[in-house]
Write an enzyme that holds these catalytic residues in place. Structure first.
Site, PDB file in Angstrom:
ATOM      1  N   GLY A 152       0.998  -1.257  -0.036  1.00  0.00           N
ATOM      2  CA  GLY A 152       0.027   0.016   0.073  1.00  0.00           C
ATOM      3  C   GLY A 152       0.988   1.379  -0.101  1.00  0.00           C
ATOM      4  CB  THR A 160       9.972  10.080  -9.859  1.00  0.00           C
ATOM      5  OG1 THR A 160       8.509  10.189 -10.001  1.00  0.00           O
ATOM      6  CG2 THR A 160      10.155  10.892  -8.425  1.00  0.00           C
ATOM      7  N   GLY A 191      12.266   7.633 -13.147  1.00  0.00           N
ATOM      8  CA  GLY A 191      12.921   6.261 -13.204  1.00  0.00           C
ATOM      9  C   GLY A 191      14.357   6.421 -13.694  1.00  0.00           C
ATOM     10  CG  ASP A 209      10.658  -5.916  -6.648  1.00  0.00           C
ATOM     11  OD1 ASP A 209       9.773  -5.314  -7.612  1.00  0.00           O
ATOM     12  OD2 ASP A 209       9.861  -6.573  -5.681  1.00  0.00           O
ATOM     13  CB  THR A 265       7.287  -3.575  -6.233  1.00  0.00           C
ATOM     14  OG1 THR A 265       7.296  -4.360  -7.523  1.00  0.00           O
ATOM     15  CG2 THR A 265       6.132  -3.293  -5.515  1.00  0.00           C
ATOM     16  N   GLY A 283       9.047   4.283  -5.875  1.00  0.00           N
ATOM     17  CA  GLY A 283       8.391   5.507  -5.519  1.00  0.00           C
ATOM     18  C   GLY A 283       7.968   5.933  -4.465  1.00  0.00           C
ATOM     19  CG  ASP A 284       5.243   3.353  -2.394  1.00  0.00           C
ATOM     20  OD1 ASP A 284       4.674   4.439  -2.952  1.00  0.00           O
ATOM     21  OD2 ASP A 284       4.744   2.265  -2.460  1.00  0.00           O
ATOM     22  N   GLY A 297      10.320  -6.744  -2.668  1.00  0.00           N
ATOM     23  CA  GLY A 297       9.175  -6.538  -1.963  1.00  0.00           C
ATOM     24  C   GLY A 297       9.013  -4.975  -1.799  1.00  0.00           C
TER      25      GLY A 297
END
Length: 387
Positions: free
Chosen positions: A122, A304, A306, A330, A332, A335-336, A371
């Protein structure tokens, strides 16, 4: 809150052995505070639980002058002044179900996964976690379901170092989930999100957290939560003088409604394109999009990009933060990681350029881990910046 708990639940919640739980319950029952039942415990009738709350015990200590030298008192009401939380994060908690594949499947194709996992995710939870890992004092608010994932959510959030969590539960919607494909060839990901309980956050629930919001210096949110609740919380933060930061992900058609409330926005290239109608494909088009977003009323724009780094636009000036070399495993949660670290550095008083440079390094460390919620230690950033 639960009225009744099993010994196993208590053991997990308190991270002690079942033997310790049984011993303590025997003493608590002897004191008349609880009633033991088969395999667990329930509250004893007639017990005033409120007098065992933290506030009640602090008040008792103050009455006996045990805390007067170390804690400031409100001179008019004789109450403890609440410490300010640097950052309030409103956002989602999702359970991430991840499949690692050699490559992404074609439509109608079935591929064997080399591995799979279930973890916490999330955007809101990830960003709050990243900010906490980087030293910010965080209050995080989210909404989950009353399902098989609710206890998983509580256990994860209690282990993150987030100073204060406000968890609201929905009795009708499940905890949010995200189905994630990770390509081992490219290190890229594809994500499908079912927001679940995140989309049921209500105005009343936001108002219940108002005193936390108005004590924040920085307010950060994304768009994986009920839009009207986000807008209300942003309005409260703005009125109280907090700096409002929006990560417009995933992009929402109503995003322009929020921009008058936003001080800083952090879109990626896709989100910047959707927001402005300018297709961002290179540095020049990114600059055009940044100017267009600024014209919509946002003071500071952080795009952002990449593998092409980060573009900043503030006070009519562009600044480019170059990407750092990393062994991508990874992406995923990259950005968070960036948004959480950015906010943490801003809370410490860093300039936007300093904060973005730091956050860029932190995100480069995050992509080297599997993760979305596997956030790196902040102690590693200095070495990455000096490499």
């Amino acid at each position: 809150m639960h009225k009744q708990l099993s010994n196993q639940q208590l053991s997990r919640l308190l991270t002690v052995t079942a033997k310790t739980v049984r011993s303590d319950l025997a003493q608590l029952e002897q004191d008349g505070l609880v009633k033991r039942i088969h395999g667990g415990v329930c509250q004893s009738e007639g017990v005033d639980i409120k007098k065992y709350s933290l506030d009640a015990m602090l008040a008792q200590l103050i009455e006996h002058n045990l805390l007067s030298d170390t804690l400031g008192l409100d001179s008019t009401q004789g109450r403890l002044r609440k410490m300010k939380h640097n950052v309030f994060v409103l956002g989602s908690f999702n359970v991430d179900i991840v499949a690692n594949l050699e490559r992404f499947p074609q439509p109608g194709e079935t591929l064997h996964s080399s591995s799979s996992s279930i973890g916490a995710g999330g955007k809101g939870a990830n960003q709050a976690y990243a900010a906490a890992k980087n030293g910010a004092n965080i209050t995080f608010m989210t909404k989950i379901g009353t399902d098989q994932f609710s206890q998983f959510a509580r256990q994860h959030l209690s282990s993150t170092g987030i100073a204060n969590t406000i968890i609201v539960e929905s009795s009708t919607s499940p905890t949010g989930t995200a189905l994630i494909y990770v390509s081992e060839q490219a290190g890229e990901n594809m994500i499908a999100v079912n927001e679940g309980a995140n989309m049921t956050l209500t105005a009343d629930e936001v108002h219940a957290a108002k005193h936390h919001i108005i004590n924040a210096e920085l307010f950060l949110t994304q768009l994986e939560t009920n839009f009207d609740a986000i807008k209300l919380a942003m309005s409260i933060a703005k009125e109280s003088g907090a700096k409002v930061i929006l990560n417009p992900a995933p992009y929402h058609d109503r995003t322009p409604e929020l921009l008058p409330l936003v001080d800083m926005i952090t879109p990626n290239e896709t989100e910047a394109s959707l927001m402005t109608g300018i297709e961002v494909t290179d540095l020049e088009s990114a600059k055009q999009a940044a100017i267009a977003i600024h014209a919509l009323g946002v003071s500071s724009v952080v795009i952002t990009r990449g593998a092409d780094g980060v573009l900043l636009y503030e006070n009519g000036q562009f600044t480019q933060v170059d990407v750092l070399k990393s062994a991508v495993v990874d992406t995923t949660g990259a950005g968070d990681a960036f948004n959480g670290a950015l906010v943490a550095e801003l809370a410490k008083g860093s300039t936007l350029h300093e904060a973005a440079k730091y956050a860029n390094a932190y995100a480069s460390l995050a992509v080297e881990r599997l993760g979305a919620a596997n956030m790196p230690d902040a102690s590693l950033v200095a070495a990455r910046l000096n490499a």
